[in-house]
Scaffold this motif. Sequence first.
Motif, PDB file in Angstrom:
ATOM      1  N   SER A  89      34.009  55.227  48.997  1.00  0.00           N
ATOM      2  CA  SER A  89      35.144  54.434  49.467  1.00  0.00           C
ATOM      3  C   SER A  89      36.450  55.191  49.264  1.00  0.00           C
ATOM      4  CB  SER A  89      35.207  53.108  48.705  1.00  0.00           C
ATOM      5  OG  SER A  89      36.390  52.409  49.016  1.00  0.00           O
ATOM      6  N   LYS A  90      37.355  55.073  50.234  1.00  0.00           N
ATOM      7  CA  LYS A  90      38.671  55.689  50.125  1.00  0.00           C
ATOM      8  C   LYS A  90      39.785  54.649  49.983  1.00  0.00           C
ATOM      9  CE  LYS A  90      39.611  59.310  52.634  1.00  0.00           C
ATOM     10  NZ  LYS A  90      39.835  60.199  53.804  1.00  0.00           N
ATOM     11  N   GLY A  91      39.524  53.384  50.383  1.00  0.00           N
ATOM     12  CA  GLY A  91      40.561  52.368  50.253  1.00  0.00           C
ATOM     13  C   GLY A  91      40.542  51.382  51.406  1.00  0.00           C
ATOM     14  N   PHE A  92      41.697  50.720  51.601  1.00  0.00           N
ATOM     15  CA  PHE A  92      41.814  49.687  52.627  1.00  0.00           C
ATOM     16  C   PHE A  92      43.157  49.826  53.346  1.00  0.00           C
ATOM     17  CE2 PHE A  92      39.016  47.992  49.362  1.00  0.00           C
ATOM     18  CZ  PHE A  92      37.964  47.465  50.102  1.00  0.00           C
ATOM     19  N   ILE A  93      43.197  49.314  54.579  1.00  0.00           N
ATOM     20  CA  ILE A  93      44.429  49.324  55.378  1.00  0.00           C
ATOM     21  C   ILE A  93      44.669  47.912  55.895  1.00  0.00           C
ATOM     22  CG2 ILE A  93      45.564  50.232  57.446  1.00  0.00           C
ATOM     23  CD1 ILE A  93      43.776  52.707  57.233  1.00  0.00           C
ATOM     24  N   PRO A  94      45.851  47.333  55.660  1.00  0.00           N
ATOM     25  CA  PRO A  94      46.124  45.986  56.182  1.00  0.00           C
ATOM     26  C   PRO A  94      46.261  46.000  57.701  1.00  0.00           C
ATOM     27  CG  PRO A  94      48.092  46.892  55.155  1.00  0.00           C
ATOM     28  CD  PRO A  94      46.984  47.872  54.890  1.00  0.00           C
ATOM     29  N   CYS A 129      41.828  43.341  57.320  1.00  0.00           N
ATOM     30  CA  CYS A 129      42.033  44.717  56.861  1.00  0.00           C
ATOM     31  C   CYS A 129      40.955  45.634  57.413  1.00  0.00           C
ATOM     32  CB  CYS A 129      42.033  44.781  55.328  1.00  0.00           C
ATOM     33  SG  CYS A 129      40.392  44.561  54.574  1.00  0.00           S
ATOM     34  N   LEU A 130      41.182  46.930  57.241  1.00  0.00           N
ATOM     35  CA  LEU A 130      40.159  47.942  57.474  1.00  0.00           C
ATOM     36  C   LEU A 130      39.688  48.479  56.126  1.00  0.00           C
ATOM     37  CD1 LEU A 130      41.766  50.179  60.281  1.00  0.00           C
ATOM     38  CD2 LEU A 130      40.273  48.185  60.584  1.00  0.00           C
ATOM     39  N   ALA A 131      38.379  48.625  55.972  1.00  0.00           N
ATOM     40  CA  ALA A 131      37.838  49.381  54.845  1.00  0.00           C
ATOM     41  C   ALA A 131      37.664  50.827  55.313  1.00  0.00           C
ATOM     42  CB  ALA A 131      36.508  48.801  54.391  1.00  0.00           C
ATOM     43  N   VAL A 132      37.954  51.767  54.440  1.00  0.00           N
ATOM     44  CA  VAL A 132      37.930  53.182  54.819  1.00  0.00           C
ATOM     45  C   VAL A 132      36.939  53.917  53.915  1.00  0.00           C
ATOM     46  CG1 VAL A 132      39.297  55.250  55.215  1.00  0.00           C
ATOM     47  CG2 VAL A 132      40.363  52.999  55.448  1.00  0.00           C
ATOM     48  N   PHE A 133      36.000  54.665  54.531  1.00  0.00           N
ATOM     49  CA  PHE A 133      34.990  55.405  53.786  1.00  0.00           C
ATOM     50  C   PHE A 133      35.012  56.880  54.180  1.00  0.00           C
ATOM     51  CE2 PHE A 133      33.322  51.111  53.563  1.00  0.00           C
ATOM     52  CZ  PHE A 133      32.794  51.037  52.287  1.00  0.00           C
ATOM     53  N   ASP A 134      34.787  57.735  53.193  1.00  0.00           N
ATOM     54  CA  ASP A 134      34.528  59.150  53.432  1.00  0.00           C
ATOM     55  C   ASP A 134      33.037  59.285  53.724  1.00  0.00           C
ATOM     56  OD1 ASP A 134      33.902  61.850  53.266  1.00  0.00           O
ATOM     57  OD2 ASP A 134      35.242  62.243  51.595  1.00  0.00           O
ATOM     58  N   VAL A 135      32.689  59.643  54.964  1.00  0.00           N
ATOM     59  CA  VAL A 135      31.277  59.767  55.359  1.00  0.00           C
ATOM     60  C   VAL A 135      30.959  61.219  55.739  1.00  0.00           C
ATOM     61  CG1 VAL A 135      30.997  57.372  56.084  1.00  0.00           C
ATOM     62  CG2 VAL A 135      31.854  59.062  57.724  1.00  0.00           C
ATOM     63  N   SER A 136      31.706  62.140  55.141  1.00  0.00           N
ATOM     64  CA  SER A 136      31.480  63.556  55.453  1.00  0.00           C
ATOM     65  C   SER A 136      30.082  63.999  55.028  1.00  0.00           C
ATOM     66  CB  SER A 136      32.544  64.430  54.773  1.00  0.00           C
ATOM     67  OG  SER A 136      32.584  64.182  53.384  1.00  0.00           O
ATOM     68  N   THR A 137      29.496  63.278  54.045  1.00  0.00           N
ATOM     69  CA  THR A 137      28.117  63.546  53.636  1.00  0.00           C
ATOM     70  C   THR A 137      27.333  62.245  53.760  1.00  0.00           C
ATOM     71  OG1 THR A 137      28.934  65.175  52.018  1.00  0.00           O
ATOM     72  CG2 THR A 137      26.623  64.487  51.830  1.00  0.00           C
ATOM     73  N   PRO A 138      26.812  61.933  54.930  1.00  0.00           N
ATOM     74  CA  PRO A 138      26.074  60.669  55.105  1.00  0.00           C
ATOM     75  C   PRO A 138      24.922  60.553  54.117  1.00  0.00           C
ATOM     76  CG  PRO A 138      26.525  61.687  57.236  1.00  0.00           C
ATOM     77  CD  PRO A 138      26.898  62.700  56.195  1.00  0.00           C
TER      78      PRO A 138
END
Length: 651
Positions: free
Chosen positions: A172-177, A158-167
């Motif tokens: 975390s935003k979720g996951f993608i298979p 899977c992919l893990a998805v993060f909001d990094v607009s403010t490092p």
Amino acid sequence: MSPAGLALDEKKSRLYVVTKENNSLYVCDTKTEEGPGASAIVRRSLQLYPQPRKKRAVYLCLGRKKLWIYDTKKGLLTDSVATEDHPNDLALSKDGKWLYVANANSNSVTVIGTGDRRQAETLNAALFPDAPTGSTTNSVALSGDDKTLYVANADNNCLAVFDVSTPGNSRSKGFIPTGWYPTSVKTLGQKILVANGKGLTSTSNRIPADPERTGYKKSDPEPRTKSYSNMFTGTLSLINEPDESLLNRYARQVYLNTPYSKEREAPAAAPVPIKYVFYVLKENKSYDYILGDMPQGNGDTSLCIFGKKITPNAHAISDQFVLFDNFYVDGEVSADGHNWSMAAYATDFTEKNWPYNYAGRGGNYDFDGSRPIANPTKGFLWDYCHRAGVSFRNYGEFMDNGFPTVPLLKDSGNFCHNYPGWNLAIQDIYREKIFEHDFDSLVAIDAVRQLSIIYLPNDHTSGRSRGAYTPTARWRTTISPSAGLSNISRTARSGRKAPSSSSRTTTGGCADHVDMHRSVAYIASPHIKMHSVNHTPYSTSSMLRTMELILGLPPMSQYDAAATPMWGCFQATPDLRPYSALTPETDLNARNSANNASARLSEKFNFSKPDAAPDLQLGDIVWKSVKGENSAMPAPKRGAFVKVTKIDEDD
């Protein structure tokens, strides 16, 4: 040298190349195709990037817990930044201010500010908090606007998805298979591109039409010989950037796909009436090759070449104790198979490098514990024993050079000095005698270890090399010691509380009518349900999880944490009837004498280390040694099992 990473400075016509075998950074002039030479660097290098604005620094992503910075003007390593374990990929923001580093052995991403060269935060990419090793975070990519980070978790698919607009304050935003074992993620516009290293499923391989043909040749448009090292077909996933609603659905699917959860890490619910474990490791053969003739199991007699006459003890142990006909190895070859057998995990380094090594396209054999970069962060089974105060002793495992390769095993009390490692000139019967003598000496002083790890490699065979023991003799000598060990573990003073467990590292190039990963497993113990047949889907990790629960050890990875323990074959009341080892009817010392195509091909193979000979060709030669020189080994099958329904252990 094995180049592992490239960075191009177009303005200065400079190409920077890091190499993983000689630990060097090469600087080349792209106009003259020459360079001033190489700079030595620390550990193994895996990736590098230029700093876009100043064009002064190249970030070298190394194999352990550090990121090095190379000053291109001074030609020196000038600084470093700490990361978590095994940093292996980088993503740099467009403004050059933020660097994201994937840490494969830690399930994480380190966020670094390039201005002050300090960690801003660490992102946990795993599916659960405090998850053990096993997500294998091995690639990172930023979206076009630098606000979203995509993280490839190879072993979670899977992919893990993060909001990094403010490092420094990411979320975390979720996951993608994804497909099987994603090794690289990139973005292009609104698309996410994912390279899946092992594709979507395993595939069949073909037996070579010409027995004189050896291995892979670069000039071949389609090699006739498909070994494990060149049989996987990768895939490329093209994914539209999901909105929040779709990403939530994707995340739910990822959690449905994974068998692991924190609850599965729980220790045994009650004390286990077993004190000693004897863990026997063998080499490569499938279930059908050995036990395919047992009528009570799911076997194919047409594929059984080492049946009851040749392996009477394998059959008697399976008949008297328990027959497993649905057991699968986690490894593909010996390189990763021994790691799976000792750690329930093969690291990112091992998974990505053994195919090159096996295909003869560069790289050393670094997978026997001798190179720290290839090893799991918390070590192997004996490391977990050491930390938990569980005594252990090693007999031959990770001793291919005749001496332990791992620091902990080098302690004189942790291994048997007289026991040989990999050496096919030595019969396993001799190894068993050494073990028996050592075991008796420990019994005499009441010092039997709680865990004994015993390596019996003869079933790998030397093919039909003239003068070497025949494949059939190899099999008789490697199964007989297993029977002797089963007898020893049951009749000594520790016998009432000692199971002898035997597993294989891989199945090699052997045919099986269910799947090429299906292999044999044996457990002999007074607490086994005698004369039983167990159809539960078990794996290498299942056997390790069972031993961990017996010994009071935590899981070593997400794989053994998720694996089904083999409790279904045990019973509370011990049956103390002894097992008597059987004597094979045929010659244990028979040697190859024929001068035929198989013999000539065998003499070209390297048997000085595990799996140096091409697995499918060796499998075909072993088949011919039993079925006849003009026979053809059936093509193996590889199944695509999507979901296994949990079976009630009381059924």
